[in-house]
Design a protein around this motif. Structure first.
Motif, PDB file in Angstrom:
ATOM      1  N   VAL A   3      17.828 -60.813  50.534  1.00  0.00           N
ATOM      2  CA  VAL A   3      17.187 -61.437  51.690  1.00  0.00           C
ATOM      3  C   VAL A   3      15.725 -61.698  51.334  1.00  0.00           C
ATOM      4  O   VAL A   3      15.036 -60.810  50.817  1.00  0.00           O
ATOM      5  N   LEU A   4      15.261 -62.922  51.595  1.00  0.00           N
ATOM      6  CA  LEU A   4      13.874 -63.282  51.304  1.00  0.00           C
ATOM      7  C   LEU A   4      13.024 -63.068  52.555  1.00  0.00           C
ATOM      8  O   LEU A   4      13.360 -63.550  53.637  1.00  0.00           O
ATOM      9  N   ILE A   5      11.928 -62.350  52.402  1.00  0.00           N
ATOM     10  CA  ILE A   5      11.004 -62.084  53.507  1.00  0.00           C
ATOM     11  C   ILE A   5       9.638 -62.663  53.144  1.00  0.00           C
ATOM     12  O   ILE A   5       9.079 -62.336  52.097  1.00  0.00           O
ATOM     13  N   THR A   6       9.111 -63.530  53.998  1.00  0.00           N
ATOM     14  CA  THR A   6       7.792 -64.127  53.788  1.00  0.00           C
ATOM     15  C   THR A   6       6.843 -63.629  54.873  1.00  0.00           C
ATOM     16  O   THR A   6       7.156 -63.722  56.063  1.00  0.00           O
ATOM     17  N   VAL A   7       5.710 -63.109  54.462  1.00  0.00           N
ATOM     18  CA  VAL A   7       4.766 -62.528  55.424  1.00  0.00           C
ATOM     19  C   VAL A   7       3.343 -62.967  55.095  1.00  0.00           C
ATOM     20  O   VAL A   7       3.057 -63.447  53.998  1.00  0.00           O
ATOM     21  N   ARG A   8       2.480 -62.767  56.058  1.00  0.00           N
ATOM     22  CA  ARG A   8       1.039 -62.988  55.869  1.00  0.00           C
ATOM     23  C   ARG A   8       0.321 -61.660  56.070  1.00  0.00           C
ATOM     24  O   ARG A   8       0.540 -60.978  57.071  1.00  0.00           O
ATOM     25  N   GLY A   9      -0.513 -61.306  55.116  1.00  0.00           N
ATOM     26  CA  GLY A   9      -1.279 -60.071  55.212  1.00  0.00           C
ATOM     27  C   GLY A   9      -2.757 -60.367  55.391  1.00  0.00           C
ATOM     28  O   GLY A   9      -3.268 -61.368  54.885  1.00  0.00           O
ATOM     29  N   SER A  10      -3.445 -59.501  56.104  1.00  0.00           N
ATOM     30  CA  SER A  10      -4.877 -59.698  56.321  1.00  0.00           C
ATOM     31  C   SER A  10      -5.583 -58.350  56.383  1.00  0.00           C
ATOM     32  O   SER A  10      -4.975 -57.319  56.683  1.00  0.00           O
ATOM     33  N   PHE A  11      -6.872 -58.408  56.104  1.00  0.00           N
ATOM     34  CA  PHE A  11      -7.673 -57.186  56.161  1.00  0.00           C
ATOM     35  C   PHE A  11      -9.133 -57.586  56.301  1.00  0.00           C
ATOM     36  O   PHE A  11      -9.576 -58.574  55.707  1.00  0.00           O
ATOM     37  N   SER A  12      -9.875 -56.834  57.100  1.00  0.00           N
ATOM     38  CA  SER A  12     -11.301 -57.098  57.301  1.00  0.00           C
ATOM     39  C   SER A  12     -12.086 -55.802  57.186  1.00  0.00           C
ATOM     40  O   SER A  12     -11.576 -54.722  57.504  1.00  0.00           O
ATOM     41  N   ALA A  13     -13.317 -55.929  56.737  1.00  0.00           N
ATOM     42  CA  ALA A  13     -14.220 -54.787  56.664  1.00  0.00           C
ATOM     43  C   ALA A  13     -15.589 -55.229  57.157  1.00  0.00           C
ATOM     44  O   ALA A  13     -16.001 -56.376  56.949  1.00  0.00           O
ATOM     45  N   PHE A  14     -16.293 -54.324  57.820  1.00  0.00           N
ATOM     46  CA  PHE A  14     -17.618 -54.611  58.361  1.00  0.00           C
ATOM     47  C   PHE A  14     -18.631 -53.652  57.743  1.00  0.00           C
ATOM     48  O   PHE A  14     -18.369 -52.453  57.631  1.00  0.00           O
TER      49      PHE A  14
END
Length: 224
Positions: A3-14
């Motif tokens: 099964v193919l899974i496509t995702v978007r990942g994000s991360f922020s730092a201040f």
């Protein structure tokens, strides 16, 4: 079968800013080009002298500064009755100065805004280049972990096994012909009001945000 899974990942730092670049505009108007130019030149000399005194590339408080040449142009304004007024000549020059000491920045802004025609247009908050590069690596790694965790959560919801990465790219680049839609860049802009002479400017440095957004594809073995 997988099964193919496509995702978007994000991360922020201040992080608290380490540098501040003040953008100053000098604009003077007069009935003649000569008078406007002379006034702008005089005010520019005052600002130039103040920056020269503070400039020290290694120790600050001004690590870098620049200015353009005095520019002149003319226009005919309109009054509130719709009547066009006589020609007005305008002379302008802009400055940018990077400060490593925010207290000295406040004092300099207070004095600079007392110069005829001077206005502080904006302050750009930033990290040092070395710190920004280090934090950029960290948030990129965080975005990858976010994508991996998200893919595994989808796999777990389907009662599948471990998710294996197939491809990873900046957001929007996994499909051919697409351009990146996310980037890693600090948010650095803030606006501030003009200060009164001999008073410190009441401003609060804005935290710098570094963020990363990535797309990733994972495959997971499906039960037979």
């Amino acid at each position: 079968m997988s099964v193919l899974i496509t995702v978007r990942g994000s991360f922020s730092a201040f992080r608290p800013p380490e540098r501040a670049t003040a953008h100053v505009s000098l604009v003077l108007e007069a009935s003649s080009s000569k008078v406007a130019y002379a006034g702008a030149t005089k005010s520019a000399a005052v600002v130039t002298e103040s920056l020269t005194e503070l400039h020290n590339p290694d120790g600050g408080p001004v690590t870098w500064w620049s200015s353009d040449q005095v520019r002149t142009f003319a226009h005919r304004p309109w009054n509130n009755q719709g009547k066009q007024l006589p020609l007005v000549h305008r002379a302008s020059v802009t400055f940018a100065a990077k400060f490593s000491d925010f207290d000295r920045l406040g004092t300099w802004i207070a004095r600079t805004t007392a110069v005829e025609g001077a206005t502080v247009k904006s302050i750009e908050w930033a990290l040092t280049a070395a710190h920004r590069e280090q934090l950029t690596r960290e948030v990129r790694a965080g975005a990858v972990r976010d994508a991996r965790d998200k893919a595994q959560q989808y796999a777990d919801a389907l009662s599948l096994g471990p998710a294996r990465v197939v491809a990873i790219a900046d957001a929007g680049m996994l499909e051919q012909g697409l351009n990146p839609t996310g980037n890693v860049a600090p948010q650095q802009f803030s606006r501030m009001a003009a200060a009164q002479e001999d008073s410190l400017v009441g401003f609060a440095p804005e935290d710098v945000e570094i963020s990363s957004i990535i797309d990733a594809k994972f495959d997971v073995d499906a039960p037979q």
